[in-house]
Design a protein around this motif. Structure first.
Motif, PDB file in Angstrom:
ATOM      1  N   LEU A   1      29.756  83.886  46.137  1.00  0.00           N
ATOM      2  CA  LEU A   1      29.540  84.158  47.564  1.00  0.00           C
ATOM      3  C   LEU A   1      28.305  83.422  48.084  1.00  0.00           C
ATOM      4  O   LEU A   1      27.851  83.668  49.183  1.00  0.00           O
ATOM      5  N   ARG A   2      27.754  82.551  47.266  1.00  0.00           N
ATOM      6  CA  ARG A   2      26.593  81.738  47.606  1.00  0.00           C
ATOM      7  C   ARG A   2      25.311  82.554  47.759  1.00  0.00           C
ATOM      8  O   ARG A   2      24.507  82.300  48.652  1.00  0.00           O
ATOM      9  N   ALA A   3      25.153  83.540  46.915  1.00  0.00           N
ATOM     10  CA  ALA A   3      23.921  84.330  46.918  1.00  0.00           C
ATOM     11  C   ALA A   3      22.900  83.691  45.973  1.00  0.00           C
ATOM     12  O   ALA A   3      23.264  83.152  44.927  1.00  0.00           O
ATOM     13  N   ILE A   4      21.656  83.764  46.358  1.00  0.00           N
ATOM     14  CA  ILE A   4      20.559  83.277  45.529  1.00  0.00           C
ATOM     15  C   ILE A   4      19.686  84.486  45.206  1.00  0.00           C
ATOM     16  O   ILE A   4      18.939  84.965  46.067  1.00  0.00           O
TER      17      ILE A   4
ATOM     18  N   ALA B   1       9.320  91.206  43.510  1.00  0.00           N
ATOM     19  CA  ALA B   1       7.985  91.529  43.015  1.00  0.00           C
ATOM     20  C   ALA B   1       7.278  90.297  42.450  1.00  0.00           C
ATOM     21  O   ALA B   1       6.076  90.118  42.624  1.00  0.00           O
ATOM     22  N   LYS B   2       8.048  89.437  41.767  1.00  0.00           N
ATOM     23  CA  LYS B   2       7.471  88.253  41.137  1.00  0.00           C
ATOM     24  C   LYS B   2       8.477  87.102  41.252  1.00  0.00           C
ATOM     25  O   LYS B   2       9.212  86.805  40.308  1.00  0.00           O
ATOM     26  N   PRO B   3       8.528  86.445  42.421  1.00  0.00           N
ATOM     27  CA  PRO B   3       9.507  85.376  42.648  1.00  0.00           C
ATOM     28  C   PRO B   3       9.388  84.254  41.618  1.00  0.00           C
ATOM     29  O   PRO B   3       8.289  83.891  41.206  1.00  0.00           O
ATOM     30  N   GLU B   4      10.549  83.747  41.224  1.00  0.00           N
ATOM     31  CA  GLU B   4      10.589  82.686  40.221  1.00  0.00           C
ATOM     32  C   GLU B   4      10.723  81.330  40.893  1.00  0.00           C
ATOM     33  O   GLU B   4      11.376  81.204  41.940  1.00  0.00           O
ATOM     34  N   ILE B   5      10.147  80.321  40.300  1.00  0.00           N
ATOM     35  CA  ILE B   5      10.196  78.971  40.845  1.00  0.00           C
ATOM     36  C   ILE B   5      11.634  78.483  40.956  1.00  0.00           C
ATOM     37  O   ILE B   5      11.983  77.787  41.907  1.00  0.00           O
ATOM     38  N   SER B   6      12.496  78.867  40.020  1.00  0.00           N
ATOM     39  CA  SER B   6      13.892  78.408  40.049  1.00  0.00           C
ATOM     40  C   SER B   6      14.608  78.879  41.319  1.00  0.00           C
ATOM     41  O   SER B   6      15.418  78.149  41.880  1.00  0.00           O
TER      42      SER B   6
ATOM     43  N   LYS C   1      13.430  76.662  44.137  1.00  0.00           N
ATOM     44  CA  LYS C   1      14.057  75.344  44.034  1.00  0.00           C
ATOM     45  C   LYS C   1      15.481  75.377  44.582  1.00  0.00           C
ATOM     46  O   LYS C   1      15.909  74.445  45.263  1.00  0.00           O
ATOM     47  N   LYS C   2      16.218  76.455  44.277  1.00  0.00           N
ATOM     48  CA  LYS C   2      17.589  76.578  44.804  1.00  0.00           C
ATOM     49  C   LYS C   2      17.581  76.639  46.326  1.00  0.00           C
ATOM     50  O   LYS C   2      18.423  76.028  46.983  1.00  0.00           O
ATOM     51  N   CYS C   3      16.626  77.359  46.896  1.00  0.00           N
ATOM     52  CA  CYS C   3      16.529  77.466  48.361  1.00  0.00           C
ATOM     53  C   CYS C   3      16.234  76.109  48.985  1.00  0.00           C
ATOM     54  O   CYS C   3      16.869  75.727  49.977  1.00  0.00           O
ATOM     55  N   PHE C   4      15.285  75.371  48.413  1.00  0.00           N
ATOM     56  CA  PHE C   4      14.973  74.044  48.943  1.00  0.00           C
ATOM     57  C   PHE C   4      16.150  73.088  48.753  1.00  0.00           C
ATOM     58  O   PHE C   4      16.415  72.244  49.612  1.00  0.00           O
TER      59      PHE C   4
END
Length: 190
Positions: free
Chosen positions: A76-79, A84-89, A92-95
């Protein structure tokens, strides 16, 4: 999978949650950050149907706690993002989504709320905006979506920011967005 679910859900959505979309002309083709207030788990559905390009949505990581949910939400194209502790990955997916000229849907309050006002927006939206130079499209539901009732989704004009990435400008973006969302809500009360 996404197209199949899109077609499968279209008629039930029209019957269960009839929705009037105001300002659909404000949606653009190409990259944009769609920002909406968040009342229910189903708030993303009308936005996916209204958009003029592919939409990917941030969701809390707790939603993908089983293999099936992870598979289903990915299709469903969810990221998923750890609030609490966002991950760099996840960033990166959002960008990557924005670099491919798709839409990124964010509920900038970071959680569902029953508040009448849009408040306490998180700075992630501003960070994506300033670093990707993507416009922000403010959206609001004046009231919580209700089954078999006339519902509304109001879409405001794109907000464009040509600012450097720094703490002061993050605050400018967030405050502008919050004010615009509250203004849209106030103008379109039932």
């Amino acid at each position: 999978m996404y197209k199949f679910l899109y077609i499968l859900c279209w008629l039930p959505l029209k019957i269960l949650y009839p929705i009037k979309i105001i300002g659909k002309k404000n949606l653009i083709k190409g990259k944009a950050i769609l920002c909406c207030n968040h009342y229910t788990k189903s708030d993303f559905i009308p936005i996916f149907y209204a958009a003029k390009t592919k939409v990917f949505a941030l969701c809390k990581k707790e939603l993908v706690n089983t293999k099936f949910k992870k598979w289903f939400l990915t299709h469903l194209r969810a990221i998923p993002i750890n609030r609490a502790k966002p991950e760099i990955s996840a960033f990166k997916k959002c960008f990557d989504v924005l670099n491919k000229n798709y839409n990124l849907l964010i509920f900038p309050e970071g959680t569902r709320t029953s508040s009448e006002e849009v408040e306490s927006l998180k700075q992630g939206t501003a960070m994506f905006c300033l670093k990707s130079k993507a416009p922000i499209i403010p959206m609001v539901y004046p009231k919580k979506l209700k089954m078999f009732h006339k519902n509304k989704l109001i879409i405001g004009e794109p907000l464009k920011f040509d600012l450097e990435y720094n703490k002061e400008n993050l605050s400018i973006v967030i405050n502008t967005l919050q004010n615009k969302m509250n203004e849209l809500k106030e103008q379109n009360k039932w």
